[in-house]
Write a protein that holds these residues in place. Sequence first.
Motif, PDB file in Angstrom:
ATOM      1  N   PRO A 109       0.821  -1.212   0.000  1.00 13.63           N
ATOM      2  CA  PRO A 109       0.000   0.000   0.000  1.00 13.63           C
ATOM      3  C   PRO A 109       0.854   1.262   0.000  1.00 13.63           C
ATOM      4  O   PRO A 109       1.905   1.323   0.651  1.00 13.63           O
ATOM      5  N   ALA A 110       0.423   2.271  -0.748  1.00 15.45           N
ATOM      6  CA  ALA A 110       1.193   3.518  -0.853  1.00 15.45           C
ATOM      7  C   ALA A 110       1.236   4.269   0.471  1.00 15.45           C
ATOM      8  O   ALA A 110       2.248   4.863   0.834  1.00 15.45           O
ATOM      9  N   LYS A 111       0.135   4.278   1.218  1.00 17.41           N
ATOM     10  CA  LYS A 111       0.063   5.023   2.471  1.00 17.41           C
ATOM     11  C   LYS A 111      -0.245   4.079   3.618  1.00 17.41           C
ATOM     12  O   LYS A 111      -1.391   3.940   4.031  1.00 17.41           O
ATOM     13  N   GLY A 112       0.787   3.461   4.131  1.00 17.03           N
ATOM     14  CA  GLY A 112       0.600   2.568   5.264  1.00 17.03           C
ATOM     15  C   GLY A 112      -0.177   1.324   4.872  1.00 17.03           C
ATOM     16  O   GLY A 112      -0.355   1.021   3.698  1.00 17.03           O
ATOM     17  N   GLY A 113      -0.667   0.621   5.852  1.00 19.13           N
ATOM     18  CA  GLY A 113      -1.407  -0.597   5.571  1.00 19.13           C
ATOM     19  C   GLY A 113      -0.484  -1.792   5.400  1.00 19.13           C
ATOM     20  O   GLY A 113       0.732  -1.659   5.312  1.00 19.13           O
ATOM     21  N   GLU A 114      -1.074  -2.970   5.360  1.00 16.34           N
ATOM     22  CA  GLU A 114      -0.317  -4.211   5.307  1.00 16.34           C
ATOM     23  C   GLU A 114      -0.100  -4.649   3.868  1.00 16.34           C
ATOM     24  O   GLU A 114      -1.039  -4.642   3.063  1.00 16.34           O
ATOM     25  N   PRO A 115       1.117  -5.056   3.508  1.00 11.54           N
ATOM     26  CA  PRO A 115       1.337  -5.605   2.166  1.00 11.54           C
ATOM     27  C   PRO A 115       0.588  -6.919   2.013  1.00 11.54           C
ATOM     28  O   PRO A 115       0.249  -7.574   3.005  1.00 11.54           O
ATOM     29  N   ALA A 116       0.338  -7.325   0.767  1.00  7.21           N
ATOM     30  CA  ALA A 116      -0.432  -8.540   0.535  1.00  7.21           C
ATOM     31  C   ALA A 116      -0.178  -9.082  -0.859  1.00  7.21           C
ATOM     32  O   ALA A 116       0.244  -8.355  -1.760  1.00  7.21           O
ATOM     33  N   VAL A 117      -0.433 -10.373  -1.024  1.00  7.64           N
ATOM     34  CA  VAL A 117      -0.464 -10.991  -2.342  1.00  7.64           C
ATOM     35  C   VAL A 117      -1.924 -11.024  -2.775  1.00  7.64           C
ATOM     36  O   VAL A 117      -2.785 -11.518  -2.042  1.00  7.64           O
ATOM     37  N   VAL A 118      -2.212 -10.474  -3.950  1.00  4.37           N
ATOM     38  CA  VAL A 118      -3.582 -10.383  -4.450  1.00  4.37           C
ATOM     39  C   VAL A 118      -3.718 -11.242  -5.703  1.00  4.37           C
ATOM     40  O   VAL A 118      -2.899 -11.154  -6.623  1.00  4.37           O
ATOM     41  N   ALA A 119      -4.754 -12.067  -5.761  1.00  5.57           N
ATOM     42  CA  ALA A 119      -5.006 -12.920  -6.925  1.00  5.57           C
ATOM     43  C   ALA A 119      -5.655 -12.079  -8.025  1.00  5.57           C
ATOM     44  O   ALA A 119      -6.869 -12.087  -8.200  1.00  5.57           O
ATOM     45  N   ASN A 120      -4.817 -11.366  -8.788  1.00  6.58           N
ATOM     46  CA  ASN A 120      -5.336 -10.447  -9.799  1.00  6.58           C
ATOM     47  C   ASN A 120      -5.239 -10.996 -11.225  1.00  6.58           C
ATOM     48  O   ASN A 120      -5.404 -10.254 -12.198  1.00  6.58           O
ATOM     49  N   ASP A 121      -4.959 -12.306 -11.362  1.00  4.45           N
ATOM     50  CA  ASP A 121      -4.936 -12.978 -12.674  1.00  4.45           C
ATOM     51  C   ASP A 121      -3.854 -12.449 -13.614  1.00  4.45           C
ATOM     52  O   ASP A 121      -3.976 -12.577 -14.840  1.00  4.45           O
ATOM     53  N   SER A 122      -2.783 -11.882 -13.078  1.00  2.00           N
ATOM     54  CA  SER A 122      -1.711 -11.367 -13.933  1.00  2.00           C
ATOM     55  C   SER A 122      -0.910 -12.493 -14.584  1.00  2.00           C
ATOM     56  O   SER A 122      -0.260 -12.290 -15.605  1.00  2.00           O
ATOM     57  N   GLY A 123      -0.937 -13.682 -14.009  1.00  2.00           N
ATOM     58  CA  GLY A 123      -0.329 -14.838 -14.647  1.00  2.00           C
ATOM     59  C   GLY A 123       1.073 -15.179 -14.183  1.00  2.00           C
ATOM     60  O   GLY A 123       1.754 -14.372 -13.553  1.00  2.00           O
TER      61      GLY A 123
END
Length: 374
Positions: free
Chosen positions: A95-109
């Motif tokens: 995240p650009a402004k704080g928050g927790e990083p994450a792996v997101v299933a965005n279908d990028s391949g």
Amino acid sequence: MAIPTANYLSHNLQIEAVQTCPPRSVTAEPRPTRRVSVTDDLAGTGIFSKCLNMILCYNKSTEEDTGYLVAGWFKESLGKAMSDLPMLSGRFRVPAKGGEPAVVANDSGVRLLEARIPMSLKQFLDTKDKEDIEAKLVFWKDIDEEIPQYSPLVYVQVTNFECGGYSVGISCSILLADLFMMSDFLHKWANIHSKLMEQIGEKKKVVPLFYFHNDEKSKIIPTILTNSDQRKNGSQTIIFKNVVARENPGFETEPYKNLSFQAIKKAEKQMGVEIGPKISLIIQVSADMMKIGSFQKDGDEVIVGSKSNGNYEDALSNAKWDDLGEICFHEKNKADYVSYWIGSKHGDDVILIAIASSQDKGLHEKSFVLSIPN
């Protein structure tokens, strides 16, 4: 005339094709997300470069069993397999402004590569020092620290040997290692691919849409586009398992924290070495949560828990990935050689991955994967 050595030939491995393989179907909303809780500085954890590597080598079993055809049909079979596990085709986001990083299933391949190497599979298997060659048979590009959302988390490389044999090399971010190790994904993918090949065999010879083999000299992908960060630093990988009947299958309560510490102590006893003192720790707290950090083996017990609440070493048993050799992408052609290791930019890293997975009848399995430098 001197015969080139296997190590010399491995430097001449050539990448012939690179493509992206997305899931066959669009992932439904809300998309699966895996949060990453980091106890240290994100870059300082080395999480951008740590990866799990696997190599499966196959001798040519039939005329149709070639690395070029296997890679050509991977686009379809892997796409189908990832539809059930879309996290593998996701991306790491900060995240650009704080928050927790994450792996997101965005279908990028995932990234799929085809390569060839000027040696036979037998030459490779007969080589005593395989480390340099094995590092060429898998491809990995470190996650970009500045813009991680554009970096693939999984790479698949199919390498063709001169004899007609081939290898399937898989590398994935350490954040997704448990999905390969505990979800039976490789077996599901191989079954999908085998059934696809059976259907094709019932028809006349069909060339896959993504078929890059050329009898003439293929064009080579420019090195600047395919410069791998892969490395094999002579580390040893040891795996322990623990199966218990507990209501809570995670690592948030005792004795699961203690098991991480006991896995280290058991590895020290078996290998006759002293591990540490600093250890990188990756804990799969749950299916949608990973905890990343490090600790001093003899000083910091915040993550691994108290050492004084019992000895759980006897609850741990050794385990191996022997069943990887049973993975068949073409008919019943089993792997002739299997290798796996944890890659890291720093060769002196001790890495402990703690993975929890639910089983039937209230039993829960804990796996502890230790990567220890020689």
